[in-house]
Design a protein around this motif. Structure first.
Motif, PDB file in Angstrom:
ATOM      1  N   VAL A  92      -9.805  -5.319  -6.244  1.00 29.44           N
ATOM      2  CA  VAL A  92      -8.557  -6.092  -6.349  1.00 29.44           C
ATOM      3  C   VAL A  92      -7.390  -5.245  -6.837  1.00 29.44           C
ATOM      4  O   VAL A  92      -6.283  -5.321  -6.312  1.00 29.44           O
ATOM      5  CB  VAL A  92      -8.757  -7.337  -7.252  1.00 29.44           C
ATOM      6  N   GLN A  93      -7.628  -4.407  -7.874  1.00 26.73           N
ATOM      7  CA  GLN A  93      -6.522  -3.624  -8.451  1.00 26.73           C
ATOM      8  C   GLN A  93      -5.865  -2.704  -7.409  1.00 26.73           C
ATOM      9  O   GLN A  93      -4.651  -2.507  -7.440  1.00 26.73           O
ATOM     10  CB  GLN A  93      -7.009  -2.823  -9.646  1.00 26.73           C
ATOM     11  N   PHE A  94      -6.675  -2.179  -6.482  1.00 27.20           N
ATOM     12  CA  PHE A  94      -6.105  -1.286  -5.451  1.00 27.20           C
ATOM     13  C   PHE A  94      -5.228  -2.066  -4.476  1.00 27.20           C
ATOM     14  O   PHE A  94      -4.146  -1.639  -4.101  1.00 27.20           O
ATOM     15  CB  PHE A  94      -7.231  -0.570  -4.690  1.00 27.20           C
ATOM     16  N   TYR A  95      -5.746  -3.233  -4.081  1.00 26.12           N
ATOM     17  CA  TYR A  95      -4.948  -4.081  -3.185  1.00 26.12           C
ATOM     18  C   TYR A  95      -3.662  -4.525  -3.877  1.00 26.12           C
ATOM     19  O   TYR A  95      -2.598  -4.590  -3.259  1.00 26.12           O
ATOM     20  CB  TYR A  95      -5.756  -5.303  -2.747  1.00 26.12           C
ATOM     21  N   ALA A  96      -3.801  -4.832  -5.184  1.00 26.30           N
ATOM     22  CA  ALA A  96      -2.619  -5.290  -5.932  1.00 26.30           C
ATOM     23  C   ALA A  96      -1.538  -4.200  -5.927  1.00 26.30           C
ATOM     24  O   ALA A  96      -0.357  -4.485  -5.716  1.00 26.30           O
ATOM     25  CB  ALA A  96      -3.011  -5.645  -7.364  1.00 26.30           C
ATOM     26  N   LYS A 138       5.977  -2.931   4.029  1.00 27.55           N
ATOM     27  CA  LYS A 138       5.573  -4.259   4.477  1.00 27.55           C
ATOM     28  C   LYS A 138       4.211  -4.295   5.202  1.00 27.55           C
ATOM     29  O   LYS A 138       3.380  -5.154   4.912  1.00 27.55           O
ATOM     30  CB  LYS A 138       6.660  -4.833   5.380  1.00 27.55           C
ATOM     31  N   ASP A 139       3.983  -3.349   6.109  1.00 26.38           N
ATOM     32  CA  ASP A 139       2.723  -3.415   6.871  1.00 26.38           C
ATOM     33  C   ASP A 139       1.510  -3.148   5.990  1.00 26.38           C
ATOM     34  O   ASP A 139       0.476  -3.793   6.125  1.00 26.38           O
ATOM     35  CB  ASP A 139       2.762  -2.470   8.084  1.00 26.38           C
ATOM     36  N   VAL A 140       1.638  -2.191   5.052  1.00 22.94           N
ATOM     37  CA  VAL A 140       0.523  -1.908   4.137  1.00 22.94           C
ATOM     38  C   VAL A 140       0.308  -3.090   3.202  1.00 22.94           C
ATOM     39  O   VAL A 140      -0.830  -3.505   2.946  1.00 22.94           O
ATOM     40  CB  VAL A 140       0.799  -0.627   3.309  1.00 22.94           C
ATOM     41  N   ALA A 141       1.408  -3.646   2.698  1.00 25.12           N
ATOM     42  CA  ALA A 141       1.320  -4.806   1.812  1.00 25.12           C
ATOM     43  C   ALA A 141       0.621  -5.965   2.519  1.00 25.12           C
ATOM     44  O   ALA A 141      -0.218  -6.644   1.928  1.00 25.12           O
ATOM     45  CB  ALA A 141       2.720  -5.227   1.349  1.00 25.12           C
ATOM     46  N   ALA A 142       0.947  -6.168   3.777  1.00 19.61           N
ATOM     47  CA  ALA A 142       0.349  -7.276   4.536  1.00 19.61           C
ATOM     48  C   ALA A 142      -1.161  -7.072   4.685  1.00 19.61           C
ATOM     49  O   ALA A 142      -1.936  -8.027   4.578  1.00 19.61           O
ATOM     50  CB  ALA A 142       1.020  -7.395   5.898  1.00 19.61           C
ATOM     51  N   LYS A 143      -1.573  -5.831   4.907  1.00 18.07           N
ATOM     52  CA  LYS A 143      -3.017  -5.556   5.008  1.00 18.07           C
ATOM     53  C   LYS A 143      -3.723  -5.848   3.690  1.00 18.07           C
ATOM     54  O   LYS A 143      -4.813  -6.413   3.665  1.00 18.07           O
ATOM     55  CB  LYS A 143      -3.243  -4.081   5.369  1.00 18.07           C
ATOM     56  N   ALA A 144      -3.083  -5.434   2.602  1.00 20.09           N
ATOM     57  CA  ALA A 144      -3.670  -5.683   1.282  1.00 20.09           C
ATOM     58  C   ALA A 144      -3.790  -7.182   1.030  1.00 20.09           C
ATOM     59  O   ALA A 144      -4.823  -7.665   0.548  1.00 20.09           O
ATOM     60  CB  ALA A 144      -2.811  -5.034   0.207  1.00 20.09           C
ATOM     61  N   ALA A 145      -2.737  -7.932   1.392  1.00 22.66           N
ATOM     62  CA  ALA A 145      -2.744  -9.388   1.193  1.00 22.66           C
ATOM     63  C   ALA A 145      -3.873 -10.033   1.990  1.00 22.66           C
ATOM     64  O   ALA A 145      -4.576 -10.911   1.500  1.00 22.66           O
ATOM     65  CB  ALA A 145      -1.395  -9.969   1.606  1.00 22.66           C
ATOM     66  N   GLU A 146      -4.038  -9.551   3.207  1.00 26.71           N
ATOM     67  CA  GLU A 146      -5.085 -10.096   4.090  1.00 26.71           C
ATOM     68  C   GLU A 146      -6.470  -9.901   3.456  1.00 26.71           C
ATOM     69  O   GLU A 146      -7.283 -10.819   3.422  1.00 26.71           O
ATOM     70  CB  GLU A 146      -5.013  -9.325   5.405  1.00 26.71           C
ATOM     71  N   SER A 147      -6.717  -8.697   2.940  1.00 26.62           N
ATOM     72  CA  SER A 147      -8.016  -8.420   2.308  1.00 26.62           C
ATOM     73  C   SER A 147      -8.211  -9.272   1.065  1.00 26.62           C
ATOM     74  O   SER A 147      -9.310  -9.770   0.812  1.00 26.62           O
ATOM     75  CB  SER A 147      -8.127  -6.948   1.917  1.00 26.62           C
ATOM     76  N   LEU A 148      -7.150  -9.453   0.294  1.00 24.53           N
ATOM     77  CA  LEU A 148      -7.267 -10.270  -0.922  1.00 24.53           C
ATOM     78  C   LEU A 148      -7.627 -11.709  -0.575  1.00 24.53           C
ATOM     79  O   LEU A 148      -8.485 -12.319  -1.210  1.00 24.53           O
ATOM     80  CB  LEU A 148      -5.954 -10.227  -1.714  1.00 24.53           C
ATOM     81  N   LEU A 149      -6.972 -12.260   0.448  1.00 23.75           N
ATOM     82  CA  LEU A 149      -7.254 -13.643   0.824  1.00 23.75           C
ATOM     83  C   LEU A 149      -8.654 -13.781   1.414  1.00 23.75           C
ATOM     84  O   LEU A 149      -9.356 -14.752   1.168  1.00 23.75           O
ATOM     85  CB  LEU A 149      -6.220 -14.152   1.837  1.00 23.75           C
ATOM     86  N   ALA A 150      -9.071 -12.795   2.192  1.00 23.52           N
ATOM     87  CA  ALA A 150     -10.373 -12.880   2.858  1.00 23.52           C
ATOM     88  C   ALA A 150     -11.518 -12.813   1.852  1.00 23.52           C
ATOM     89  O   ALA A 150     -12.477 -13.576   1.952  1.00 23.52           O
ATOM     90  CB  ALA A 150     -10.500 -11.761   3.889  1.00 23.52           C
ATOM     91  N   ASP A 151     -11.411 -11.915   0.857  1.00 22.63           N
ATOM     92  CA  ASP A 151     -12.580 -11.663   0.007  1.00 22.63           C
ATOM     93  C   ASP A 151     -12.412 -11.970  -1.474  1.00 22.63           C
ATOM     94  O   ASP A 151     -13.380 -11.933  -2.217  1.00 22.63           O
ATOM     95  CB  ASP A 151     -12.993 -10.181   0.131  1.00 22.63           C
ATOM     96  N   HIS A 152     -11.163 -12.216  -1.924  1.00 23.42           N
ATOM     97  CA  HIS A 152     -10.969 -12.314  -3.372  1.00 23.42           C
ATOM     98  C   HIS A 152     -10.109 -13.502  -3.772  1.00 23.42           C
ATOM     99  O   HIS A 152      -9.570 -13.522  -4.876  1.00 23.42           O
ATOM    100  CB  HIS A 152     -10.314 -11.028  -3.890  1.00 23.42           C
ATOM    101  N   VAL A 153      -9.999 -14.478  -2.895  1.00 20.95           N
ATOM    102  CA  VAL A 153      -9.033 -15.554  -3.167  1.00 20.95           C
ATOM    103  C   VAL A 153      -9.376 -16.330  -4.445  1.00 20.95           C
ATOM    104  O   VAL A 153      -8.498 -16.905  -5.072  1.00 20.95           O
ATOM    105  CB  VAL A 153      -8.886 -16.477  -1.928  1.00 20.95           C
ATOM    106  N   LYS A 154     -10.644 -16.294  -4.858  1.00 16.36           N
ATOM    107  CA  LYS A 154     -11.049 -17.014  -6.071  1.00 16.36           C
ATOM    108  C   LYS A 154     -11.139 -16.099  -7.292  1.00 16.36           C
ATOM    109  O   LYS A 154     -11.561 -16.529  -8.363  1.00 16.36           O
ATOM    110  CB  LYS A 154     -12.409 -17.686  -5.842  1.00 16.36           C
TER     111      LYS A 154
END
Lengths: 263, 102
Positions: free
Chosen positions: A103-107, A115-131
């Protein structure tokens, strides 16, 4: 004999911990701190270069002459550092760890990357770490997030977290930011403003006892406690050396309270 | 701001006066270096690594820096956001008031 050997190893480990002052960081934390340190070195070098430039005779002369072209040319010799390569490395590094260690790396990528890198990070966070409880550091700086993901992307990201994360403080922040932005939007309709106020009230309830609650309550606090003629509320904290003290320690003296910084 | 505050603190060092900062620098080592360089002698609350978003400025709703509150010896807020000469005048007035037992 085996037991004694274990005890010796344990003692040795204690000694090592005591020596360094804190327990050794996990590999993920160490990798993360390395990225943070690298970025700090980059931005420090940039600040030093800007300082050197603005102190140079050439620059001072250009200011004096109001020579815009010369100034632009001089400024272009010190380009703003680009966080994109490091943000991309964050995404790569995250993949080498498991679970919430990522999570810390995506954050970081989300808050600093293009923007494009941020969007990828957001996608990974929602897919695997939303909770994940670690999303707190992501949602706390929501205004930055709405900038890096864009309004629409940022709002969708926060809405999903508000819906699915079990932590009340995280949900509160996720509800708060889009509503706060809407409440400050001069072009918003009355309905939109009312809806925003309702969301902020909902966030306030969820945020009870946290700094977000203080933030939401601040206008009321100013109105009710910080007006001229009112007794100032106490401040309890620590000084820069870590020594605890209170504003009320200075009762009996005329006091100037100065919210300041060197930055 | 800082040079003026420094001279005010120096000038009033024998008076019942205190300048209390709420400092929002995130980096303590930078603070230490600047403190020395700028000759900052007054005490500050430190806002932690969240800096301007730390707990004290958040609670007090501070959104601009510097933000200033001037209190009399009874702890009552008497002035807000006066700077430099105006700050000094206000402090002198409150010290005078205190001396006269108002």
């Amino acid at each position: 004999m085996k037991l004694i050997a274990h005890a010796a190893v344990a003692l040795l480990a204690c000694g090592l911990v005591a020596q360094s002052g804190k327990p050794p960081a996990s590999p993920a934390t160490a990798a993360y701190e390395k990225i943070v340190a690298e970025w700090k070195a980059t931005t420090d070098a940039y600040s030093a270069a800007v300082k050197a430039l603005t102190n140079s005779d050439e620059y001072k002369k250009a200011i004096e002459d109001k020579d815009r072209d010369a100034l632009n040319k001089l400024r272009s010799t010190v380009p703003m550092p680009d966080a994109k390569p490091l943000a991309e490395r964050c995404l790569e590094t995250a993949a080498t760890f498991d679970g919430d260690d990522r999570v810390q790396f995506y954050a970081w990528a989300l808050q600093n990357g293009a923007k494009d890198v941020a969007a990828k990070a957001a996608e990974s966070l929602l897919a695997d770490h939303v909770k994940s409880p670690k999303l707190l550091s992501v949602v706390e700086s929501g205004s930055m997030l709405l900038r890096s993901l864009g309004q629409e992307g940022g709002q969708a990201f926060l809405a999903k977290i508000a819906e699915e994360n079990p932590n009340a403080e995280i949900r509160a922040y996720a509800l708060f930011w889009p509503a706060y932005m809407a409440s400050r939007d001069k072009n918003a309709s009355d309905e939109a403003k009312e809806a925003a106020a309702a969301k902020i009230a909902e966030a306030r309830t969820l945020a009870e006892g946290t700094m977000l609650a203080d933030r939401i309550d601040a206008p009321k606090f100013i109105e009710e406690r910080l007006q001229i003629g009112m007794e100032a509320p106490d401040i309890v904290g620590e000084d820069v050396d870590g020594v605890p003290f209170k504003l009320s320690d200075y009762r009996g003296k005329v006091v100037v309270i100065d919210f300041w910084g060197f930055w | 701001m800082i040079p003026h505050e420094r001279s005010l603190v120096e000038k009033l060092k024998d008076q019942p006066f205190a300048l209390i900062g709420v400092n929002s620098d995130r980096d303590k080592s930078y603070y230490a270096q600047q403190q020395q360089e700028m000759g900052v002698s007054w005490r500050s609350f430190w806002c932690g690594d969240k800096g301007t978003g730390g707990p004290i400025p958040t609670k007090w709703g501070v959104t601009g820096w510097p933000t200033i509150y001037i209190l009399d010896h009874k702890g009552v807020i008497r002035f807000k956001n006066l700077r430099n000469e105006k700050m000094e005048e206000a402090v002198e007035k409150l010290l005078e008031e205190m001396k006269n037992g108002d």
